[in-house]
Design a protein around this motif. Structure first.
Motif, PDB file in Angstrom:
ATOM      1  N   UNK A  17      64.308  56.736  49.111  1.00  9.36           N
ATOM      2  CA  UNK A  17      62.784  55.947  48.704  1.00  9.36           C
ATOM      3  C   UNK A  17      62.755  56.460  47.098  1.00  9.36           C
ATOM      4  N   UNK A  18      63.146  57.683  46.842  1.00  9.92           N
ATOM      5  CA  UNK A  18      62.936  58.258  45.234  1.00  9.92           C
ATOM      6  C   UNK A  18      63.319  57.747  44.280  1.00  9.92           C
ATOM      7  N   UNK A  19      64.368  57.104  44.667  1.00  3.39           N
ATOM      8  CA  UNK A  19      65.304  56.222  43.288  1.00  3.39           C
ATOM      9  C   UNK A  19      65.151  54.155  43.256  1.00  3.39           C
ATOM     10  N   UNK A  20      65.154  54.045  44.357  1.00  3.51           N
ATOM     11  CA  UNK A  20      65.426  52.646  44.127  1.00  3.51           C
ATOM     12  C   UNK A  20      64.728  52.194  43.890  1.00  3.51           C
ATOM     13  N   UNK A  21      64.901  50.297  43.368  1.00  7.32           N
ATOM     14  CA  UNK A  21      63.760  49.713  43.028  1.00  7.32           C
ATOM     15  C   UNK A  21      63.794  47.942  43.379  1.00  7.32           C
ATOM     16  N   UNK A  22      62.872  47.668  44.781  1.00  8.29           N
ATOM     17  CA  UNK A  22      63.777  47.441  45.867  1.00  8.29           C
ATOM     18  C   UNK A  22      63.392  45.620  45.415  1.00  8.29           C
ATOM     19  N   UNK A  25      67.024  44.072  44.798  1.00  8.73           N
ATOM     20  CA  UNK A  25      67.794  45.101  46.187  1.00  8.73           C
ATOM     21  C   UNK A  25      67.967  43.838  47.231  1.00  8.73           C
ATOM     22  N   UNK A  26      66.609  43.211  47.931  1.00  7.95           N
ATOM     23  CA  UNK A  26      66.020  42.389  48.295  1.00  7.95           C
ATOM     24  C   UNK A  26      66.740  41.076  48.291  1.00  7.95           C
ATOM     25  N   UNK A  27      66.332  40.503  46.964  1.00  8.22           N
ATOM     26  CA  UNK A  27      67.129  39.711  46.167  1.00  8.22           C
ATOM     27  C   UNK A  27      68.680  39.317  47.852  1.00  8.22           C
ATOM     28  N   UNK A  28      69.804  40.124  46.919  1.00  7.25           N
ATOM     29  CA  UNK A  28      70.749  40.128  47.722  1.00  7.25           C
ATOM     30  C   UNK A  28      70.612  39.866  49.862  1.00  7.25           C
ATOM     31  N   UNK A  38      59.319  36.511  54.720  1.00  6.40           N
ATOM     32  CA  UNK A  38      58.045  37.314  54.770  1.00  6.40           C
ATOM     33  C   UNK A  38      58.205  38.605  55.095  1.00  6.40           C
ATOM     34  N   UNK A  39      59.379  39.462  55.768  1.00  5.87           N
ATOM     35  CA  UNK A  39      59.739  40.409  55.216  1.00  5.87           C
ATOM     36  C   UNK A  39      59.728  41.382  54.442  1.00  5.87           C
ATOM     37  N   UNK A  40      60.036  40.358  53.182  1.00  6.10           N
ATOM     38  CA  UNK A  40      60.404  40.523  51.214  1.00  6.10           C
ATOM     39  C   UNK A  40      59.224  41.269  50.809  1.00  6.10           C
ATOM     40  N   UNK A  73      75.627  46.925  50.114  1.00  6.76           N
ATOM     41  CA  UNK A  73      76.767  45.456  48.982  1.00  6.76           C
ATOM     42  C   UNK A  73      75.586  45.468  48.517  1.00  6.76           C
ATOM     43  N   UNK A  74      74.429  45.814  48.361  1.00  6.73           N
ATOM     44  CA  UNK A  74      73.670  45.135  47.713  1.00  6.73           C
ATOM     45  C   UNK A  74      73.272  46.785  46.609  1.00  6.73           C
TER      46      UNK A  74
END
Ligand code: ADP
Length: 584
Positions: A17-22, A25-28, A38-40, A73-74
């Motif tokens: 939670x502290x580090x990722x920029x989503x 990641x969500x594109x992959x 929708x979820x994205x 993997x992302x």
């Protein structure tokens, strides 16, 4: 999701939670088919980066093992190595089918095959036709030509056709190699062929010290060797080929899938040939499906304007995607965008064009209208990009004079609106316009083009005022390749003179790109440059080209001192030698 994976995810939650920029990641994960649009959208709706990360993890915890693997993997692809390590021990074991699809994905990604667009509809009849023709190449080299109008979805379908385990295993076990060719001159073709050779040679230990081929003919022979010896039974995909001279450069008895607007292109090469036509537009049902995916609804439930929108777009997937992206943002504006498409304000500009791109112009205009004015200006700046060129964000950061974080946000907005495309196979990501979009920009900003190129040069000079870009700069290849082009288009002949008649520039560019591209610049901008001095530089390069390909790189001052005493090359070398001597 199995217990071990869940537990590992929960233990790493805080760090993640502290580090990722989503967003990346969500594109992959969307293109892996793990997350829905929708979820994205729901995750991206959260106001802060941390809340977005928390929301993504919540969604993930509800999903299966494949979601865990896709997320892992992302992280790896997005260079979150440390975080991926935290999750490594929780990786679920794959079933044989899972393993297989991951292995295929690696082959395609290493070969540079573009990912599916985030919003994608299948075209089964067309897909089967392409695959059927590709099967004909199982035991023989040859050509499959996928031809049709610009923006009709040829590249997307070519990439889709090779996402097929059985096809790869049976026909192309040597892999798939994608090359975007586009409309290019000889020197640009050489750069593209060099990059393909480089990719194929990577990981081939005995060849790592190979110098790049310095002519198209040499590149062709190098490719022939690589495709026959190192990658037998592989497929070369040549995307968007325009000229027969370019195609002939790949006439090396291998298996080729090419996309083009020109049906008869393959007449100029030898071997078995197969053709697949692509209709210019999608049928109504498919086009409505794209709109429905954008607005996360069902095709049957779309408002009545949807059909008219599709008909105004003539089913063009590119145009439907632009309108779909707008409707995602403004779901109540169906009739407004229909009216926009029906306006014919671009009729005059397009009169001379052989294709009817009016709908694209209207859709582009509508997309630009919803950008805030500052971002619209940034998009206009892209008019200076050459066709088919993909650039890292850093080039745009220099052009726009913005910090990289802000640039990423702007680019994300353009990508979301289908105004720009992202190539995720390159690290860092590269960005590009569809060539019709680039045509639109050039037409729209026709009167300001020189000024926009001037801005590019000005920004470059500000950014690199202390030292020129070096091979450690991710954008250095861009500048060495295109700086003379921007100067010429900007009408900055003085700057072009001092750049191209500088031994320092010659040294730096030759070191990074070899001498062939430099010689081409002198020919290309010959009319602007002083004839006598230009020929002196050209001659110096022609005589010493083979030395300049050697590594370690030779002392160029020494080489230049053997030029005629009256030449500018000699004069500059002498000055540098004297400076060295005075420094001791
Ligand atoms: P071409 O190669 O014929 O110029 P592309 O394959 O690059 O066209 O497609 C142009 C754009 O149209 C894509 O970037 C994408 O936005 C959209 N598109 C094409 N095919 C599809 C598809 N099957 N589903 C959804 N969108 C598509």
């Amino acid at each position: 999701m199995e217990e071990r994976a869940r537990s590992c995810l929960l233990r790493s939650k805080d760090n993640l939670e502290q580090e990722i920029k989503v967003s990346y990641l969500m594109d992959h994960m969307v293109s892996d088919g793990i997350l829905t649009n929708d979820e994205e959208a729901r995750v991206l709706n959260k106001p802060t980066r941390r809340e977005q990360a928390a929301a993504l993890l919540e969604v993930l915890l509800m999903k299966d093992n494949r979601a865990y693997i896709s997320f892992y993997n992302a992280l790896v692809r997005e260079s979150y190595g440390d975080l991926a390590n935290l999750l490594h021990s929780g990786l679920p074991l794959l079933s044989p089918v899972g393993k297989r699809s991951f292995a295929d994905r690696a082959i395609l990604s290493e070969g540079g095959v573009p990912q599916r667009p985030v919003v994608f509809v299948s075209r089964p009849a067309l897909l089967n036709l392409i695959r059927e023709k590709l099967y004909r190449l199982k035991n023989t080299p040859g050509w499959v030509t996928v031809f049709g109008m610009a923006g009709s979805g040829k590249s997307v379908m070519a990439a889709e056709a090779v996402r097929d385990h059985a096809l790869i295993k049976e026909c192309f076990p040597g892999g798939v190699h994608w090359l975007s060719v586009g409309q290019c001159e000889r020197a640009d073709l050489l750069v593209r062929m060099q990059s393909l050779c480089f990719r194929l040679e990577q990981g081939q230990s005995s060849d790592t010290s190979q110098r790049p081929p310095c002519s198209v003919e040499e590149a062709k022979e190098r490719l022939r060797f690589l495709m026959h010896r190192r990658f037998p039974r592989s497929l070369l995909i040549l995307d968007d080929v325009w000229d027969s001279f370019a195609l002939r450069s790949f006439d090396i008895q291998c298996r080729v899938l090419l996309t083009t607007r020109n049906r008869s292109l393959a007449d100029s090469v030898s071997g078995e040939k197969f053709e697949v036509p692509v209709e210019s537009g999608l049928d109504e049902k498919k086009a409505l499906e794209i709109l429905a995916l954008y607005v996360s609804g069902k095709p049957q439930k779309l408002p009545e304007e949807a059909r008219s929108i599709v008909s105004e777009c003539k089913g063009s997937p590119l145009v439907v995607s632009l309108i779909g992206a707008l409707l995602r943002e403004f779901p109540d504006c169906w009739s407004y965008y229909l009216r926009q498409l029906q306006e014919k304000q671009f009729k005059l500009i397009r009169k001379s064009s052989s294709y009817d791109y009016e709908a694209l112009d209207q859709a582009m205009n509508a997309s630009l209208q919803v950008l805030e004015p500052k971002h619209r200006d940034l998009y206009r700046d892209l008019s200076v990009m050459q066709k088919y060129i993909k650039v890292p964000a850093k080039v745009l950061s220099v052009l726009w004079g913005l910090e990289s974080e802000e640039v990423e946000d702007v680019l994300q907005e353009f990508v979301n609106k289908s105004l720009l495309f992202r190539d995720c196979n390159q690290r860092p990501y590269h960005y590009y316009l569809h060539d019709l979009q680039r045509d639109f920009l050039v037409e729209q900003n026709r009167d300001q083009i020189a000024e926009l190129h001037k801005k590019m040069i000005h920004q470059y000079q500000q950014f690199y005022n202390k030292r020129p870009p070096s091979s450690g700069d991710i954008d250095c290849l861009y500048w060495y390749r295109f700086l003379p082009y921007h100067m010429a288009k900007a009408g900055l002949s003085k700057e072009l003179y001092s750049l191209m008649f500088s031994l320092d520039w010659v040294t730096e560019k030759a070191q990074i790109m070899g001498s062939a591209h430099l010689i081409n610049d002198y020919v290309e901008y010959g009319e602007i440059l002083d004839e006598e001095v230009r020929l002196q530089f050209q001659e110096f390069l022609s005589l010493n080209g083979h030395h300049l390909e050697q590594r370690p790189f030779p002392d160029i001052v020494q080489l230049a001192l053997s030029q005629p005493v009256c030449s500018e090359v000699y004069r500059q070398a002498l000055m540098q030698a004297q400076k060295r001597a005075s420094r001791g």
